[in-house]
Design a protein around this motif. Structure first.
Motif, PDB file in Angstrom:
ATOM      1  N   GLY A  30     -14.181 -24.589  32.147  1.00  0.00           N
ATOM      2  CA  GLY A  30     -13.811 -25.835  30.494  1.00  0.00           C
ATOM      3  C   GLY A  30     -14.657 -24.704  29.387  1.00  0.00           C
ATOM      4  O   GLY A  30     -15.952 -24.081  29.397  1.00  0.00           O
ATOM      5  N   PRO A  31     -14.424 -25.553  28.016  1.00  0.00           N
ATOM      6  CA  PRO A  31     -15.285 -24.727  27.209  1.00  0.00           C
ATOM      7  C   PRO A  31     -16.789 -25.271  27.518  1.00  0.00           C
ATOM      8  O   PRO A  31     -16.881 -26.651  27.512  1.00  0.00           O
ATOM      9  CB  PRO A  31     -15.073 -25.988  26.127  1.00  0.00           C
ATOM     10  N   PRO A  32     -17.507 -24.415  26.593  1.00  0.00           N
ATOM     11  CA  PRO A  32     -19.056 -25.175  26.633  1.00  0.00           C
ATOM     12  C   PRO A  32     -20.009 -25.722  25.799  1.00  0.00           C
ATOM     13  O   PRO A  32     -20.864 -26.092  26.234  1.00  0.00           O
ATOM     14  CB  PRO A  32     -19.845 -23.381  26.586  1.00  0.00           C
ATOM     15  N   VAL A  33     -18.834 -25.925  24.903  1.00  0.00           N
ATOM     16  CA  VAL A  33     -19.295 -27.061  23.856  1.00  0.00           C
ATOM     17  C   VAL A  33     -18.316 -27.601  23.635  1.00  0.00           C
ATOM     18  O   VAL A  33     -17.053 -27.719  23.709  1.00  0.00           O
ATOM     19  CB  VAL A  33     -20.114 -26.059  22.394  1.00  0.00           C
ATOM     20  N   ARG A  34     -18.779 -28.573  22.822  1.00  0.00           N
ATOM     21  CA  ARG A  34     -18.004 -30.072  22.448  1.00  0.00           C
ATOM     22  C   ARG A  34     -18.423 -30.344  21.250  1.00  0.00           C
ATOM     23  O   ARG A  34     -19.138 -30.997  20.627  1.00  0.00           O
ATOM     24  CB  ARG A  34     -17.941 -31.330  23.164  1.00  0.00           C
ATOM     25  N   LEU A  35     -16.848 -30.325  19.581  1.00  0.00           N
ATOM     26  CA  LEU A  35     -17.628 -30.701  18.733  1.00  0.00           C
ATOM     27  C   LEU A  35     -17.074 -32.237  18.755  1.00  0.00           C
ATOM     28  O   LEU A  35     -16.627 -33.279  18.961  1.00  0.00           O
ATOM     29  CB  LEU A  35     -16.833 -30.474  17.080  1.00  0.00           C
ATOM     30  N   THR A  36     -18.335 -32.940  18.298  1.00  0.00           N
ATOM     31  CA  THR A  36     -18.158 -34.183  17.630  1.00  0.00           C
ATOM     32  C   THR A  36     -18.467 -35.156  15.836  1.00  0.00           C
ATOM     33  O   THR A  36     -19.469 -34.647  15.494  1.00  0.00           O
ATOM     34  CB  THR A  36     -19.405 -35.247  18.326  1.00  0.00           C
ATOM     35  N   HIS A  37     -17.424 -35.412  15.633  1.00  0.00           N
ATOM     36  CA  HIS A  37     -17.233 -36.157  13.728  1.00  0.00           C
ATOM     37  C   HIS A  37     -18.128 -36.827  13.805  1.00  0.00           C
ATOM     38  O   HIS A  37     -17.930 -37.728  14.348  1.00  0.00           O
ATOM     39  CB  HIS A  37     -15.949 -36.778  13.616  1.00  0.00           C
ATOM     40  N   GLY A  38     -19.260 -36.364  13.032  1.00  0.00           N
ATOM     41  CA  GLY A  38     -20.169 -37.305  12.314  1.00  0.00           C
ATOM     42  C   GLY A  38     -19.719 -38.405  11.970  1.00  0.00           C
ATOM     43  O   GLY A  38     -20.741 -39.540  12.514  1.00  0.00           O
ATOM     44  N   THR A  39     -19.048 -38.964  11.370  1.00  0.00           N
ATOM     45  CA  THR A  39     -18.700 -40.152  10.446  1.00  0.00           C
ATOM     46  C   THR A  39     -18.392 -40.961  11.778  1.00  0.00           C
ATOM     47  O   THR A  39     -18.795 -41.914  11.405  1.00  0.00           O
ATOM     48  CB  THR A  39     -18.226 -39.078   9.967  1.00  0.00           C
ATOM     49  N   CYS A  40     -16.850 -40.925  12.402  1.00  0.00           N
ATOM     50  CA  CYS A  40     -16.508 -41.951  13.598  1.00  0.00           C
ATOM     51  C   CYS A  40     -16.862 -41.250  15.023  1.00  0.00           C
ATOM     52  O   CYS A  40     -16.566 -42.582  15.397  1.00  0.00           O
ATOM     53  CB  CYS A  40     -14.837 -41.528  13.336  1.00  0.00           C
ATOM     54  N   GLY A  41     -18.247 -40.257  15.111  1.00  0.00           N
ATOM     55  CA  GLY A  41     -18.651 -40.007  16.409  1.00  0.00           C
ATOM     56  C   GLY A  41     -16.895 -39.796  17.353  1.00  0.00           C
ATOM     57  O   GLY A  41     -18.038 -39.853  18.243  1.00  0.00           O
ATOM     58  N   VAL A  42     -16.176 -39.130  17.111  1.00  0.00           N
ATOM     59  CA  VAL A  42     -15.527 -38.974  18.077  1.00  0.00           C
ATOM     60  C   VAL A  42     -15.455 -37.712  18.734  1.00  0.00           C
ATOM     61  O   VAL A  42     -15.805 -36.447  17.589  1.00  0.00           O
ATOM     62  CB  VAL A  42     -13.893 -38.931  18.102  1.00  0.00           C
ATOM     63  N   THR A  43     -15.337 -36.854  19.468  1.00  0.00           N
ATOM     64  CA  THR A  43     -15.418 -35.703  20.195  1.00  0.00           C
ATOM     65  C   THR A  43     -14.066 -35.266  19.943  1.00  0.00           C
ATOM     66  O   THR A  43     -13.098 -35.724  20.215  1.00  0.00           O
ATOM     67  CB  THR A  43     -15.855 -35.552  21.545  1.00  0.00           C
ATOM     68  N   THR A  44     -13.967 -33.853  18.667  1.00  0.00           N
ATOM     69  CA  THR A  44     -12.490 -33.333  18.210  1.00  0.00           C
ATOM     70  C   THR A  44     -12.348 -32.062  18.299  1.00  0.00           C
ATOM     71  O   THR A  44     -13.997 -31.329  19.029  1.00  0.00           O
ATOM     72  CB  THR A  44     -12.292 -34.412  17.117  1.00  0.00           C
TER      73      THR A  44
END
Length: 145
Positions: A109-123
């Motif tokens: 799977g993907p090597p990294v994930r992005l997390t939105h700093g405002t809501c804390g959700v991985t997106t």
């Protein structure tokens, strides 16, 4: 046409590639968005040969994508930071990452994930129409000249 002349084309994609189209450039930008600042760290994290990296950093600075700031003297040492022009490349880098996550990630799977700093959700950020908010896909768009 020679590659060195591509920035003179009447095409925004061609002109953009004149700045970011060299093969090491996107990896340098990836690291800049990951808050890498110093030459040695860029070199370690990208694996770019030192002369190639020096050239990439120089041209990105000349093109106004990065700015160079001295952080030490004797010897002079510099760090590189994204400018406003450089920060505007974030959607490009994230779009390449999303494509790679979908088509090139492999079994792990993907090597990294992005997390939105405002809501804390991985997106996974996506391109949307600023008017209606719908996702934008190639088949939905028309070109006007």
């Amino acid at each position: 046409m020679r590659w060195s002349e591509i920035r003179n084309e009447h095409c925004s994609v061609a002109r953009t590639l004149s700045v970011v189209g060299e093969r090491w450039t996107m990896l340098v930008l990836r690291e800049a968005f990951n808050r890498t600042r110093r030459f040695e760290d860029f070199q370690q994290r990208t694996g770019a040969p030192r002369p190639v990296l020096a050239e990439r950093l120089r041209t990105l600075t000349e093109d106004g994508v990065l700015r160079r700031s001295r952080y030490a003297e004797r010897p002079d040492r510099y760090e590189y930071r994204l400018t406003e022009k450089g920060l505007d490349l974030y959607p490009v880098v994230v779009s390449l990452m999303a494509w790679g996550d979908r088509w090139m990630a492999g079994e792990d799977g993907p090597p990294v994930r992005l997390t939105h700093g405002t809501c804390g959700v991985t997106t996974t950020p996506r391109l949307t129409c600023p008017t209606c908010g719908e996702p934008v896909h190639a088949r939905d768009m028309r070109v006007s000249r």
